[in-house]
Design a protein around this motif. Structure first.
Motif, PDB file in Angstrom:
ATOM      1  N   MET A  95       0.813  -1.207   0.000  1.00  0.00           N
ATOM      2  CA  MET A  95       0.000   0.000   0.000  1.00  0.00           C
ATOM      3  C   MET A  95       0.855   1.269   0.000  1.00  0.00           C
ATOM      4  N   SER A  96       2.007   1.218   0.671  1.00  0.00           N
ATOM      5  CA  SER A  96       2.844   2.417   0.693  1.00  0.00           C
ATOM      6  C   SER A  96       3.399   2.723  -0.697  1.00  0.00           C
ATOM      7  N   GLY A  97       3.725   1.702  -1.474  1.00  0.00           N
ATOM      8  CA  GLY A  97       4.193   1.913  -2.841  1.00  0.00           C
ATOM      9  C   GLY A  97       3.114   2.498  -3.721  1.00  0.00           C
ATOM     10  N   LEU A  98       1.881   2.030  -3.540  1.00  0.00           N
ATOM     11  CA  LEU A  98       0.750   2.544  -4.307  1.00  0.00           C
ATOM     12  C   LEU A  98       0.486   4.011  -3.961  1.00  0.00           C
ATOM     13  N   ALA A  99       0.509   4.318  -2.669  1.00  0.00           N
ATOM     14  CA  ALA A  99       0.283   5.701  -2.240  1.00  0.00           C
ATOM     15  C   ALA A  99       1.395   6.627  -2.733  1.00  0.00           C
ATOM     16  N   ALA A 100       2.643   6.179  -2.612  1.00  0.00           N
ATOM     17  CA  ALA A 100       3.766   7.004  -3.054  1.00  0.00           C
ATOM     18  C   ALA A 100       3.712   7.259  -4.559  1.00  0.00           C
ATOM     19  N   THR A 101       3.370   6.234  -5.318  1.00  0.00           N
ATOM     20  CA  THR A 101       3.283   6.398  -6.774  1.00  0.00           C
ATOM     21  C   THR A 101       2.135   7.318  -7.142  1.00  0.00           C
ATOM     22  N   SER A 102       0.990   7.140  -6.508  1.00  0.00           N
ATOM     23  CA  SER A 102      -0.184   7.971  -6.816  1.00  0.00           C
ATOM     24  C   SER A 102       0.071   9.444  -6.544  1.00  0.00           C
ATOM     25  N   LEU A 103       0.776   9.722  -5.469  1.00  0.00           N
ATOM     26  CA  LEU A 103       1.019  11.115  -5.092  1.00  0.00           C
ATOM     27  C   LEU A 103       2.181  11.753  -5.843  1.00  0.00           C
ATOM     28  N   SER A 104       3.177  10.960  -6.213  1.00  0.00           N
ATOM     29  CA  SER A 104       4.363  11.546  -6.840  1.00  0.00           C
ATOM     30  C   SER A 104       4.311  11.568  -8.366  1.00  0.00           C
ATOM     31  N   CYS A 105       3.460  10.786  -8.960  1.00  0.00           N
ATOM     32  CA  CYS A 105       3.435  10.685 -10.420  1.00  0.00           C
ATOM     33  C   CYS A 105       3.143  12.027 -11.122  1.00  0.00           C
ATOM     34  N   PRO A 106       2.168  12.825 -10.686  1.00  0.00           N
ATOM     35  CA  PRO A 106       1.943  14.114 -11.357  1.00  0.00           C
ATOM     36  C   PRO A 106       3.169  15.030 -11.331  1.00  0.00           C
ATOM     37  N   ALA A 107       3.840  15.103 -10.205  1.00  0.00           N
ATOM     38  CA  ALA A 107       5.042  15.941 -10.125  1.00  0.00           C
ATOM     39  C   ALA A 107       6.144  15.399 -11.021  1.00  0.00           C
ATOM     40  N   ASP A 108       6.242  14.081 -11.116  1.00  0.00           N
ATOM     41  CA  ASP A 108       7.258  13.469 -11.961  1.00  0.00           C
ATOM     42  C   ASP A 108       6.989  13.734 -13.440  1.00  0.00           C
ATOM     43  N   VAL A 109       5.715  13.703 -13.842  1.00  0.00           N
ATOM     44  CA  VAL A 109       5.356  13.994 -15.232  1.00  0.00           C
ATOM     45  C   VAL A 109       5.726  15.434 -15.576  1.00  0.00           C
ATOM     46  N   VAL A 110       5.377  16.374 -14.715  1.00  0.00           N
ATOM     47  CA  VAL A 110       5.695  17.786 -14.956  1.00  0.00           C
ATOM     48  C   VAL A 110       7.212  17.987 -14.995  1.00  0.00           C
ATOM     49  N   LYS A 111       7.926  17.392 -14.056  1.00  0.00           N
ATOM     50  CA  LYS A 111       9.383  17.518 -14.018  1.00  0.00           C
ATOM     51  C   LYS A 111      10.019  16.976 -15.296  1.00  0.00           C
ATOM     52  N   THR A 112       9.555  15.825 -15.740  1.00  0.00           N
ATOM     53  CA  THR A 112      10.104  15.218 -16.950  1.00  0.00           C
ATOM     54  C   THR A 112       9.849  16.084 -18.171  1.00  0.00           C
ATOM     55  N   ARG A 113       8.653  16.644 -18.276  1.00  0.00           N
ATOM     56  CA  ARG A 113       8.343  17.511 -19.421  1.00  0.00           C
ATOM     57  C   ARG A 113       9.183  18.780 -19.404  1.00  0.00           C
ATOM     58  N   MET A 114       9.397  19.340 -18.229  1.00  0.00           N
ATOM     59  CA  MET A 114      10.230  20.542 -18.126  1.00  0.00           C
ATOM     60  C   MET A 114      11.681  20.218 -18.490  1.00  0.00           C
ATOM     61  N   MET A 115      12.182  19.092 -18.047  1.00  0.00           N
ATOM     62  CA  MET A 115      13.561  18.709 -18.353  1.00  0.00           C
ATOM     63  C   MET A 115      13.727  18.402 -19.839  1.00  0.00           C
ATOM     64  N   ASN A 116      12.744  17.756 -20.444  1.00  0.00           N
ATOM     65  CA  ASN A 116      12.831  17.437 -21.867  1.00  0.00           C
ATOM     66  C   ASN A 116      12.809  18.692 -22.726  1.00  0.00           C
ATOM     67  N   GLN A 117      12.050  19.688 -22.349  1.00  0.00           N
ATOM     68  CA  GLN A 117      12.022  20.916 -23.145  1.00  0.00           C
ATOM     69  C   GLN A 117      13.340  21.672 -23.006  1.00  0.00           C
ATOM     70  N   ALA A 118      13.962  21.611 -21.849  1.00  0.00           N
ATOM     71  CA  ALA A 118      15.242  22.287 -21.656  1.00  0.00           C
ATOM     72  C   ALA A 118      16.346  21.604 -22.449  1.00  0.00           C
ATOM     73  N   ALA A 119      16.231  20.300 -22.640  1.00  0.00           N
ATOM     74  CA  ALA A 119      17.257  19.556 -23.368  1.00  0.00           C
ATOM     75  C   ALA A 119      17.225  19.851 -24.861  1.00  0.00           C
ATOM     76  N   LYS A 120      16.075  20.231 -25.374  1.00  0.00           N
ATOM     77  CA  LYS A 120      15.941  20.479 -26.813  1.00  0.00           C
ATOM     78  C   LYS A 120      16.597  21.789 -27.228  1.00  0.00           C
ATOM     79  N   LYS A 121      16.465  22.830 -26.429  1.00  0.00           N
ATOM     80  CA  LYS A 121      17.097  24.136 -26.671  1.00  0.00           C
ATOM     81  C   LYS A 121      16.882  24.656 -28.091  1.00  0.00           C
ATOM     82  N   GLU A 122      15.653  24.640 -28.546  1.00  0.00           N
ATOM     83  CA  GLU A 122      15.349  25.150 -29.883  1.00  0.00           C
ATOM     84  C   GLU A 122      15.026  26.639 -29.885  1.00  0.00           C
ATOM     85  N   GLY A 123      15.068  27.248 -28.752  1.00  0.00           N
ATOM     86  CA  GLY A 123      14.766  28.667 -28.682  1.00  0.00           C
ATOM     87  C   GLY A 123      13.353  28.935 -28.199  1.00  0.00           C
TER      88      GLY A 123
END
Length: 86
Positions: free
Chosen positions: A1-29
Motif C-alpha cells: 500500500m505504501s508503494g501505491l500511495a507514493a506512486t499515486s502522489l508523486s506521479c503528477p510531479a514526476d510527469v511535470v518535471k520530466t516535461r520541463m527537463m525534456n524541453q530544456a534539453a531540446k534548446k530550440e529557442g
C-alpha cells in the motif's frame, strides 16, 4: 500500500518535471512551458487530468516491490537490534 500511495502522489510531479527537463534539453529557442505551473495547466487542458499519471504502472511495478522489501527488512532489523516494532 505504501508503494501505491507514493506512486499515486508523486506521479503528477514526476510527469511535470520530466516535461520541463525534456524541453530544456531540446534548446530550440522556443519553449512550450514557461514554468512548472504552466506545464501542469497546459497538460491538463490539452491531454486531460489522466495525463498526469502517465507511466503510473511501470513506476508502481518498480516501487511496489521495493517498498515491500524495505519495510519487511526494516522490521527484521529493528527486531534483531532489540527495538520495538511500530
Amino acid at each position: 500500500m505504501s508503494g501505491l500511495a507514493a506512486t499515486s502522489l508523486s506521479c503528477p510531479a514526476d510527469v511535470v518535471k520530466t516535461r520541463m527537463m525534456n524541453q530544456a534539453a531540446k534548446k530550440e529557442g522556443n519553449v512550450l512551458y514557461s514554468s512548472s505551473y504552466d506545464c501542469l495547466v497546459k497538460t491538463v487542458k490539452v491531454e486531460g487530468i489522466r495525463a498526469l499519471w502517465k507511466g503510473f504502472f511501470p513506476t508502481w511495478a518498480r516501487l511496489g516491490p521495493w517498498q515491500f522489501v524495505f519495510w519487511v527488512s526494516y522490521e527484521k532489523f529493528r527486531k534483531f537490534a532489540g527495538l520495538s516494532s511500530f
